[in-house]
Design a protein around this motif. Sequence first.
Motif, PDB file in Angstrom:
ATOM      1  N   VAL A 185      89.182  17.174  33.037  1.00  0.00           N
ATOM      2  CA  VAL A 185      88.759  18.317  32.229  1.00  0.00           C
ATOM      3  C   VAL A 185      87.940  17.831  31.036  1.00  0.00           C
ATOM      4  N   GLU A 186      88.406  16.791  30.377  1.00  0.00           N
ATOM      5  CA  GLU A 186      87.671  16.245  29.238  1.00  0.00           C
ATOM      6  C   GLU A 186      86.272  15.808  29.647  1.00  0.00           C
ATOM      7  N   VAL A 187      86.183  15.161  30.809  1.00  0.00           N
ATOM      8  CA  VAL A 187      84.884  14.683  31.303  1.00  0.00           C
ATOM      9  C   VAL A 187      83.924  15.846  31.482  1.00  0.00           C
ATOM     10  N   PHE A 188      84.392  16.926  32.109  1.00  0.00           N
ATOM     11  CA  PHE A 188      83.504  18.056  32.372  1.00  0.00           C
ATOM     12  C   PHE A 188      83.195  18.846  31.096  1.00  0.00           C
ATOM     13  N   ILE A 189      84.129  18.888  30.162  1.00  0.00           N
ATOM     14  CA  ILE A 189      83.835  19.493  28.861  1.00  0.00           C
ATOM     15  C   ILE A 189      82.702  18.722  28.192  1.00  0.00           C
ATOM     16  N   ASN A 190      82.757  17.405  28.265  1.00  0.00           N
ATOM     17  CA  ASN A 190      81.699  16.578  27.670  1.00  0.00           C
ATOM     18  C   ASN A 190      80.363  16.776  28.390  1.00  0.00           C
ATOM     19  N   TYR A 191      80.416  16.921  29.720  1.00  0.00           N
ATOM     20  CA  TYR A 191      79.181  17.214  30.468  1.00  0.00           C
ATOM     21  C   TYR A 191      78.551  18.512  29.958  1.00  0.00           C
ATOM     22  N   LEU A 192      79.389  19.544  29.801  1.00  0.00           N
ATOM     23  CA  LEU A 192      78.884  20.832  29.323  1.00  0.00           C
ATOM     24  C   LEU A 192      78.306  20.724  27.920  1.00  0.00           C
ATOM     25  N   ARG A 193      79.028  20.069  27.041  1.00  0.00           N
ATOM     26  CA  ARG A 193      78.552  19.931  25.656  1.00  0.00           C
ATOM     27  C   ARG A 193      77.210  19.228  25.604  1.00  0.00           C
ATOM     28  N   ALA A 194      77.037  18.249  26.471  1.00  0.00           N
ATOM     29  CA  ALA A 194      75.773  17.503  26.488  1.00  0.00           C
ATOM     30  C   ALA A 194      74.600  18.385  26.888  1.00  0.00           C
ATOM     31  N   LYS A 195      74.904  19.472  27.610  1.00  0.00           N
ATOM     32  CA  LYS A 195      73.830  20.346  28.087  1.00  0.00           C
ATOM     33  C   LYS A 195      73.653  21.613  27.264  1.00  0.00           C
ATOM     34  N   ILE A 196      74.777  22.175  26.747  1.00  0.00           N
ATOM     35  CA  ILE A 196      74.650  23.476  26.080  1.00  0.00           C
ATOM     36  C   ILE A 196      74.843  23.409  24.571  1.00  0.00           C
ATOM     37  N   ASP A 197      75.301  22.273  24.057  1.00  0.00           N
ATOM     38  CA  ASP A 197      75.513  22.148  22.605  1.00  0.00           C
ATOM     39  C   ASP A 197      74.593  21.117  21.959  1.00  0.00           C
ATOM     40  N   LYS A 198      74.640  19.899  22.445  1.00  0.00           N
ATOM     41  CA  LYS A 198      73.940  18.802  21.766  1.00  0.00           C
ATOM     42  C   LYS A 198      72.426  18.995  21.653  1.00  0.00           C
ATOM     43  N   PRO A 199      71.747  19.555  22.651  1.00  0.00           N
ATOM     44  CA  PRO A 199      70.287  19.706  22.521  1.00  0.00           C
ATOM     45  C   PRO A 199      69.854  20.828  21.578  1.00  0.00           C
ATOM     46  N   PHE A 200      70.808  21.596  21.060  1.00  0.00           N
ATOM     47  CA  PHE A 200      70.458  22.766  20.256  1.00  0.00           C
ATOM     48  C   PHE A 200      70.996  22.635  18.836  1.00  0.00           C
ATOM     49  N   LYS A 201      70.312  23.265  17.910  1.00  0.00           N
ATOM     50  CA  LYS A 201      70.654  23.134  16.494  1.00  0.00           C
ATOM     51  C   LYS A 201      71.727  24.128  16.039  1.00  0.00           C
ATOM     52  N   GLY A 202      72.036  25.111  16.864  1.00  0.00           N
ATOM     53  CA  GLY A 202      73.025  26.116  16.469  1.00  0.00           C
ATOM     54  C   GLY A 202      74.425  25.531  16.439  1.00  0.00           C
ATOM     55  N   SER A 203      75.392  26.381  16.149  1.00  0.00           N
ATOM     56  CA  SER A 203      76.782  25.929  16.081  1.00  0.00           C
ATOM     57  C   SER A 203      77.276  25.532  17.472  1.00  0.00           C
ATOM     58  N   GLU A 204      78.338  24.747  17.525  1.00  0.00           N
ATOM     59  CA  GLU A 204      78.915  24.341  18.799  1.00  0.00           C
ATOM     60  C   GLU A 204      79.576  25.530  19.477  1.00  0.00           C
ATOM     61  N   VAL A 205      79.194  25.784  20.714  1.00  0.00           N
ATOM     62  CA  VAL A 205      79.778  26.882  21.471  1.00  0.00           C
ATOM     63  C   VAL A 205      81.183  26.516  21.945  1.00  0.00           C
ATOM     64  N   ILE A 206      81.353  25.281  22.399  1.00  0.00           N
ATOM     65  CA  ILE A 206      82.657  24.816  22.874  1.00  0.00           C
ATOM     66  C   ILE A 206      83.337  24.041  21.756  1.00  0.00           C
ATOM     67  N   GLN A 207      84.514  24.480  21.371  1.00  0.00           N
ATOM     68  CA  GLN A 207      85.248  23.839  20.285  1.00  0.00           C
ATOM     69  C   GLN A 207      86.568  23.270  20.797  1.00  0.00           C
ATOM     70  N   THR A 208      86.961  22.135  20.211  1.00  0.00           N
ATOM     71  CA  THR A 208      88.257  21.530  20.530  1.00  0.00           C
ATOM     72  C   THR A 208      89.306  22.027  19.545  1.00  0.00           C
ATOM     73  N   VAL A 209      90.423  22.485  20.053  1.00  0.00           N
ATOM     74  CA  VAL A 209      91.557  22.865  19.214  1.00  0.00           C
ATOM     75  C   VAL A 209      92.599  21.778  19.420  1.00  0.00           C
ATOM     76  N   ARG A 210      92.650  20.841  18.506  1.00  0.00           N
ATOM     77  CA  ARG A 210      93.434  19.623  18.704  1.00  0.00           C
ATOM     78  C   ARG A 210      94.907  19.926  19.007  1.00  0.00           C
ATOM     79  N   GLY A 211      95.383  19.280  20.050  1.00  0.00           N
ATOM     80  CA  GLY A 211      96.768  19.452  20.452  1.00  0.00           C
ATOM     81  C   GLY A 211      97.010  20.638  21.364  1.00  0.00           C
ATOM     82  N   PHE A 212      95.963  21.479  21.547  1.00  0.00           N
ATOM     83  CA  PHE A 212      96.149  22.688  22.355  1.00  0.00           C
ATOM     84  C   PHE A 212      95.138  22.812  23.493  1.00  0.00           C
ATOM     85  N   GLY A 213      93.884  22.489  23.246  1.00  0.00           N
ATOM     86  CA  GLY A 213      92.897  22.647  24.309  1.00  0.00           C
ATOM     87  C   GLY A 213      91.505  22.924  23.760  1.00  0.00           C
ATOM     88  N   TYR A 214      90.807  23.853  24.417  1.00  0.00           N
ATOM     89  CA  TYR A 214      89.423  24.144  24.074  1.00  0.00           C
ATOM     90  C   TYR A 214      89.206  25.657  24.046  1.00  0.00           C
TER      91      TYR A 214
END
Length: 218
Positions: A185-214
Motif C-alpha cells: 500500500v505504501e508503495v502504491f501511495i508513493n506511486y500516486l503521489r509522484a504522479k498527482i502531487d509532486k509535479p504540481f504546486k498546489g497542496s498535497e491531495v493525498i495526506q498521511t495520518v500518522r499511526g492511522f493511514g491515509y
Amino acid sequence: MEDDHTIAQAIKEGLEQESFAVDVDYDGNDGFHSAANEEYDLIILDVMLPGMDGFEIAKQLRVEKIHCPILMLTAKDRVPDKVRGLNTGADDYMVKPFSFEELLARVKALMRRPHQKLEEILQTEDLSLNTVTKEVRRADKLISLSAKEYALLEYMLRNKGRVLSKNNIMTHVWDFDADILPNTVEVFINYLRAKIDKPFKGSEVIQTVRGFGYKVVE
C-alpha cells in the motif's frame, strides 16, 4: 459466488478490467463465510451452488444484517424463481446466459443506489477522475495511471476526507487472495503521489495520518 469456474473467471476478469477488486468462491458455504466476514461493496450470487444455495445465502446474509447489494444469477427463468430470489434478499436478478455488458450495467446501477451513490466525476481541489472515460486530470493536465493506481485513487476519492487504514485499502483495492503486504500500500501511495502531487504546486491531495493511514483532502 459461482460454481462454474469458466463463468466465474470471465466475470472476474471483466470486472477487474473495469477497476473492481474481485474475490471468487465456488462453494456456497465458503461464499457465505466470505460475505459474512469481509466488507464488500456488492455480491454477485449464483443460485445453484454446492453447500448453501444462493437463496439460503441471501436469506442468511439479511438475517445477519448485512445489507450489501446482491445481484443473483440463475439459469432458472420462471417467475416464481425470480420472486423467490428477490424475496430472500436479492436486489436484482439475471438469467443465464447474459452479456457481460448487461451485467456491468446492473452492477453499476445497484451501486448507484442512495446508500452508495457512484458518481461519474470524482473531484477534490483541481484533481478530477472520470469513472466513465477513466481519465485523471490535475490542473487540466491528463495523468497516466496504471490500473491499480487508478483503482486506488478512485477508492480514496470516493472516501475523501475519511482516514483509510492500510487494511481498508487492501480489502477494497486488492483481491482477497492477492499476495500483498501492508508495505505494498505504501508503495502504491508513493506511486500516486509522484504522479498527482509532486509535479504540481498546489497542496498535497493525498495526506498521511500518522499511526492511522491515509486520506484524500476534501
